[in-house]
Motif scaffolding. Structure first.
Motif, PDB file in Angstrom:
ATOM      1  N   GLU A 365       0.848  -1.191   0.000  1.00  0.00           N
ATOM      2  CA  GLU A 365       0.000   0.000   0.000  1.00  0.00           C
ATOM      3  C   GLU A 365       0.880   1.235   0.000  1.00  0.00           C
ATOM      4  O   GLU A 365       1.515   1.551   1.004  1.00  0.00           O
ATOM      5  N   GLU A 366       0.906   1.936  -1.093  1.00  0.00           N
ATOM      6  CA  GLU A 366       1.829   3.060  -1.270  1.00  0.00           C
ATOM      7  C   GLU A 366       1.622   4.155  -0.216  1.00  0.00           C
ATOM      8  O   GLU A 366       2.566   4.696   0.321  1.00  0.00           O
ATOM      9  N   LYS A 367       0.361   4.442   0.121  1.00  0.00           N
ATOM     10  CA  LYS A 367       0.096   5.597   0.985  1.00  0.00           C
ATOM     11  C   LYS A 367       0.203   5.271   2.478  1.00  0.00           C
ATOM     12  O   LYS A 367       0.230   6.173   3.309  1.00  0.00           O
ATOM     13  N   GLN A 368       0.207   4.007   2.773  1.00  0.00           N
ATOM     14  CA  GLN A 368       0.163   3.589   4.175  1.00  0.00           C
ATOM     15  C   GLN A 368       1.355   4.130   4.974  1.00  0.00           C
ATOM     16  O   GLN A 368       2.500   3.958   4.621  1.00  0.00           O
ATOM     17  N   GLN A 369       1.064   4.829   6.075  1.00  0.00           N
ATOM     18  CA  GLN A 369       2.128   5.363   6.950  1.00  0.00           C
ATOM     19  C   GLN A 369       1.762   5.045   8.395  1.00  0.00           C
ATOM     20  O   GLN A 369       0.612   5.249   8.759  1.00  0.00           O
ATOM     21  N   PRO A 370       2.614   4.598   9.253  1.00  0.00           N
ATOM     22  CA  PRO A 370       3.985   4.223   8.914  1.00  0.00           C
ATOM     23  C   PRO A 370       4.046   2.901   8.148  1.00  0.00           C
ATOM     24  O   PRO A 370       3.127   2.108   8.224  1.00  0.00           O
ATOM     25  N   ARG A 371       5.124   2.732   7.431  1.00  0.00           N
ATOM     26  CA  ARG A 371       5.294   1.493   6.669  1.00  0.00           C
ATOM     27  C   ARG A 371       6.104   0.505   7.476  1.00  0.00           C
ATOM     28  O   ARG A 371       6.975   0.881   8.241  1.00  0.00           O
ATOM     29  N   ASP A 372       5.805  -0.768   7.265  1.00  0.00           N
ATOM     30  CA  ASP A 372       6.670  -1.760   7.903  1.00  0.00           C
ATOM     31  C   ASP A 372       7.724  -2.228   6.901  1.00  0.00           C
ATOM     32  O   ASP A 372       7.742  -1.792   5.756  1.00  0.00           O
ATOM     33  N   VAL A 469      15.694 -10.290  12.001  1.00  0.00           N
ATOM     34  CA  VAL A 469      14.763 -10.348  13.129  1.00  0.00           C
ATOM     35  C   VAL A 469      14.365  -8.966  13.679  1.00  0.00           C
ATOM     36  O   VAL A 469      13.182  -8.692  13.855  1.00  0.00           O
ATOM     37  N   PRO A 470      15.333  -8.055  13.899  1.00  0.00           N
ATOM     38  CA  PRO A 470      14.921  -6.768  14.472  1.00  0.00           C
ATOM     39  C   PRO A 470      13.953  -5.987  13.569  1.00  0.00           C
ATOM     40  O   PRO A 470      13.104  -5.253  14.059  1.00  0.00           O
ATOM     41  N   LEU A 471      14.089  -6.185  12.250  1.00  0.00           N
ATOM     42  CA  LEU A 471      13.243  -5.424  11.321  1.00  0.00           C
ATOM     43  C   LEU A 471      11.781  -5.850  11.357  1.00  0.00           C
ATOM     44  O   LEU A 471      10.893  -5.058  11.059  1.00  0.00           O
ATOM     45  N   TYR A 472      11.532  -7.122  11.710  1.00  0.00           N
ATOM     46  CA  TYR A 472      10.151  -7.605  11.778  1.00  0.00           C
ATOM     47  C   TYR A 472       9.355  -6.772  12.773  1.00  0.00           C
ATOM     48  O   TYR A 472       8.152  -6.668  12.683  1.00  0.00           O
ATOM     49  N   GLU A 473      10.055  -6.229  13.762  1.00  0.00           N
ATOM     50  CA  GLU A 473       9.356  -5.524  14.834  1.00  0.00           C
ATOM     51  C   GLU A 473       9.355  -4.014  14.652  1.00  0.00           C
ATOM     52  O   GLU A 473       8.945  -3.277  15.532  1.00  0.00           O
ATOM     53  N   LYS A 474       9.863  -3.585  13.489  1.00  0.00           N
ATOM     54  CA  LYS A 474       9.969  -2.139  13.305  1.00  0.00           C
ATOM     55  C   LYS A 474       9.230  -1.660  12.069  1.00  0.00           C
ATOM     56  O   LYS A 474       9.075  -2.368  11.097  1.00  0.00           O
ATOM     57  N   LYS A 494       5.846  -3.151  18.051  1.00  0.00           N
ATOM     58  CA  LYS A 494       5.348  -3.917  19.213  1.00  0.00           C
ATOM     59  C   LYS A 494       4.718  -5.229  18.783  1.00  0.00           C
ATOM     60  O   LYS A 494       3.530  -5.473  18.963  1.00  0.00           O
ATOM     61  N   ARG A 495       5.542  -6.086  18.178  1.00  0.00           N
ATOM     62  CA  ARG A 495       5.022  -7.413  17.822  1.00  0.00           C
ATOM     63  C   ARG A 495       4.754  -8.221  19.082  1.00  0.00           C
ATOM     64  O   ARG A 495       5.571  -8.249  19.993  1.00  0.00           O
ATOM     65  N   ASN A 496       3.596  -8.835  19.136  1.00  0.00           N
ATOM     66  CA  ASN A 496       3.308  -9.699  20.282  1.00  0.00           C
ATOM     67  C   ASN A 496       3.749 -11.108  19.950  1.00  0.00           C
ATOM     68  O   ASN A 496       3.094 -11.793  19.176  1.00  0.00           O
ATOM     69  N   LEU A 497       4.850 -11.500  20.501  1.00  0.00           N
ATOM     70  CA  LEU A 497       5.346 -12.829  20.184  1.00  0.00           C
ATOM     71  C   LEU A 497       4.621 -13.877  21.017  1.00  0.00           C
ATOM     72  O   LEU A 497       4.558 -13.776  22.236  1.00  0.00           O
ATOM     73  N   LYS A 498       4.062 -14.849  20.329  1.00  0.00           N
ATOM     74  CA  LYS A 498       3.384 -15.938  21.054  1.00  0.00           C
ATOM     75  C   LYS A 498       4.388 -17.051  21.241  1.00  0.00           C
ATOM     76  O   LYS A 498       4.526 -17.929  20.419  1.00  0.00           O
ATOM     77  N   LYS A 499       5.099 -16.977  22.359  1.00  0.00           N
ATOM     78  CA  LYS A 499       6.215 -17.891  22.553  1.00  0.00           C
ATOM     79  C   LYS A 499       5.784 -19.282  22.972  1.00  0.00           C
ATOM     80  O   LYS A 499       6.523 -20.226  22.903  1.00  0.00           O
ATOM     81  N   ASP A 500       4.561 -19.365  23.462  1.00  0.00           N
ATOM     82  CA  ASP A 500       4.135 -20.644  24.036  1.00  0.00           C
ATOM     83  C   ASP A 500       3.265 -21.445  23.089  1.00  0.00           C
ATOM     84  O   ASP A 500       2.417 -22.203  23.480  1.00  0.00           O
ATOM     85  N   TYR A 501       3.502 -21.270  21.782  1.00  0.00           N
ATOM     86  CA  TYR A 501       2.651 -21.984  20.840  1.00  0.00           C
ATOM     87  C   TYR A 501       2.777 -23.506  20.959  1.00  0.00           C
ATOM     88  O   TYR A 501       1.812 -24.234  20.977  1.00  0.00           O
ATOM     89  N   CYS A 502       4.025 -23.960  21.047  1.00  0.00           N
ATOM     90  CA  CYS A 502       4.244 -25.419  21.046  1.00  0.00           C
ATOM     91  C   CYS A 502       3.959 -26.010  22.413  1.00  0.00           C
ATOM     92  O   CYS A 502       4.477 -25.529  23.415  1.00  0.00           O
ATOM     93  N   GLU A 503       3.161 -27.070  22.414  1.00  0.00           N
ATOM     94  CA  GLU A 503       2.837 -27.717  23.690  1.00  0.00           C
ATOM     95  C   GLU A 503       4.094 -28.398  24.244  1.00  0.00           C
ATOM     96  O   GLU A 503       4.924 -28.855  23.492  1.00  0.00           O
TER      97      GLU A 503
END
Ligand code: ZN
Length: 503
Positions: A365-372, A469-474, A494-503
């Motif tokens: 999306e060209e106009k979207q701000q901020p961009r990831d 990795v750092p860029l995924y969150e910025k 502010k990515r919410n990492l779901k660390k407990d996915y694996c049982e």
């Protein structure tokens, strides 16, 4: 000892489960293989298997078998799981503390098992040598017929000269739809051109072309020579192992009851047993296809299997009902799974069959701000993935054997496009350079090369993800000053990492 354990095996129902269990229980495994609860099941009740290797925070998914006839993908996942678990070759340096690799070995078990049962029914008596020859003959005939189609496309293009590319593509598509269930010759081409060519049709040009390439022969669009070895198939090639198989048989009987599709397509079965194509099964393409059907009546798939894709059948259509869209259970399960994984998924590889393509570019999306940083992340992973493949080819063959990136279409047509528009790091990989699904890619040395090249690409893409990795969150804001100078302001997403996915 060979570095990797890769044999060109077609995994039928029984072999598929035996192999998975052998991989999981191998006492030589360096990294353990965990079997999870299935992510869902198909309408016949076949479980959608789910395994992981590693238990790090960076989750990466590999899925194969969305199209049942693209069996190379399922073989690839099983080889990847086995060799990665054993820590063979480059996998010795795998970091299970950093990564969790998810494997969804077969998204469309109904289409995959139908294809492999049908193949086995024809190929089971063959010795190893005869099998190799069988695959090669299949591939060679497939190639030959593909070249014939290309030649016909070329004469169409030459006669409707001087038009833009999208228009030409559309003309070619309409031509093959217009000759559905017909034999093609000079008359059919001339008649079609009379309706679509902006100028007088040069009949003698078509005649000379045809005589030169095909003599007095006509091209049958409905019965292909490459499919001949499978023309005696019946639905009885599916054994009644259990209730799931009995439901599968019933559903197939229903699909083939109207005699709209030749029985040989059992060995080249893309859809699920309801006749839905899992990549076409998305609300965007549902709408597009319905509009096209209104205009054209019937929509055909590509000319190599010129059967309707606007009807429930082996090619598969967009939804079980042509009136209301609904997701197939296999897709619902996948969407749920990806939702649960959320932001902890750093890359997803949707493995398909032939062509050697990597579908990469995200919707932007060209106009979207901020961009990831999705755009950058996608392109970095894609570039390194392709480099990995190329390095293996150059090393093994001495020649540069290219894989290509495909840019995104102007609209969403596949489920894979839809996922790319939603998540960063989503790719569709056409694994084999060689054509001719389902068995064309099983000819050596292409088969082993395909596996090794994609192994290398797998390792490369893990390295890249780690770097990024750092860029995924910025995300970033672009601002211009009065002189037009650009400022980038980087922000946290502010990515919410779901660390407990694996049982
Ligand atoms: Zn496919």
């Amino acid at each position: 000892m060979e570095m990797y354990d890769i044999k060109p095996t077609i995994f039928t129902y029984k072999q598929f489960y035996e192999k998975l269990s052998a991989i999981q229980n191998n006492t030589f495994n360096q990294f353990s293989v965990i079997k999870h609860k299935e992510i869902g099941e198909s309408s016949c009740g076949f479980p959608l298997e789910h395994y992981t290797i590693g238990n790090g925070d960076i989750h990466i998914c590999y899925m194969a078998g969305a199209h049942g006839n693209e069996i190379i993908g399922v073989s690839y996942i099983l080889h990847l799981m086995r060799n990665l678990a054993l820590g063979r070759g480059e996998f010795a340096s795998f970091r299970p503390d950093l990564f969790t690799i998810h494997f969804l070995p077969c998204q469309n078990p109904e289409g995959y098992f139908t294809t492999t049962y049908a193949l086995e029914a024809v190929m089971k008596e063959l010795s190893l040598e005869e099998r190799t020859k069988f695959c090669y003959d299949y591939y060679a005939t497939y190639r030959e017929e593909n070249v014939e189609i290309e030649k016909i496309n070329q004469i169409l293009r030459e006669c409707i000269f001087n038009q833009e590319e999208n228009y030409m593509k559309e003309i070619v598509r309409l031509f093959w739809s217009s000759v559905y269930k017909k034999c093609v010759g000079i008359k059919e081409i001339v008649e079609f051109l009379k309706n679509y060519s902006p100028k007088e049709v040069d009949v003698s040009k078509v005649e000379i072309f045809w005589k030169k390439n095909f003599g007095n022969r006509k091209i049958n669009t409905y019965q292909k020579r490459y499919q001949e070895p499978f023309c005696n198939l019946t639905i009885d090639c599916i054994p009644e192992v259990d209730e799931k198989h009995r439901i599968l048989k019933k559903k197939l009987q229903k699909l083939y009851g109207a005699k709209e599709f030749p029985m040989c397509t059992l060995a080249n079965f893309l859809a699920n047993a309801d006749g839905v194509n899992l990549n076409d099964n998305n609300p965007y393409y549902f709408k597009i296809m319905n509009e096209q059907i209104k205009k054209e009546g019937i929509l055909c798939a590509n000319p190599m299997y010129n059967y309707p894709k606007s009807k429930l059948g082996p090619i598969g259509t967009t939804s079980v009902s042509c009136k209301h869209f609904s997701y197939a259970p296999e897709n619902l399960a996948l969407l749920n799974f990806l939702d649960q994984l959320g932001n902890s998924c750093y890359a997803f590889f949707n493995l398909h069959g032939t062509g050697g393509y990597l579908y990469v570019e995200p919707f932007y999306e060209e106009k979207q701000q901020p961009r990831d940083f999705s755009f950058y992340i996608n392109n970095r992973i894609a570039t390194e993935y392709l480099k990995g493949i190329e390095e293996t080819y150059v090393e093994k063959t001495g020649k540069r054997e290219e894989y290509f990136t495909m840019s995104y279409p102007s609209r969403i047509t596949g489920l894979a496009d839809m996922l790319r528009s939603k998540y960063s790091g989503h790719f569709l990989v056409e694994l084999s350079r060689s054509g001719g699904n389902p068995i064309g890619p099983f000819i050596e040395p292409n088969y082993t090369l395909t596996m090794e090249a994609n192994f290398k690409a797998f390792c490369k893409s893990l390295d890249v993800v780690l770097e990024l990795v750092p860029l995924y969150e910025k995300s970033y804001l672009v601002q211009y000053d009065k002189k037009g100078k650009v400022f980038y302001e980087v922000q946290s997403r502010k990515r919410n990492l779901k660390k407990d996915y694996c049982e």
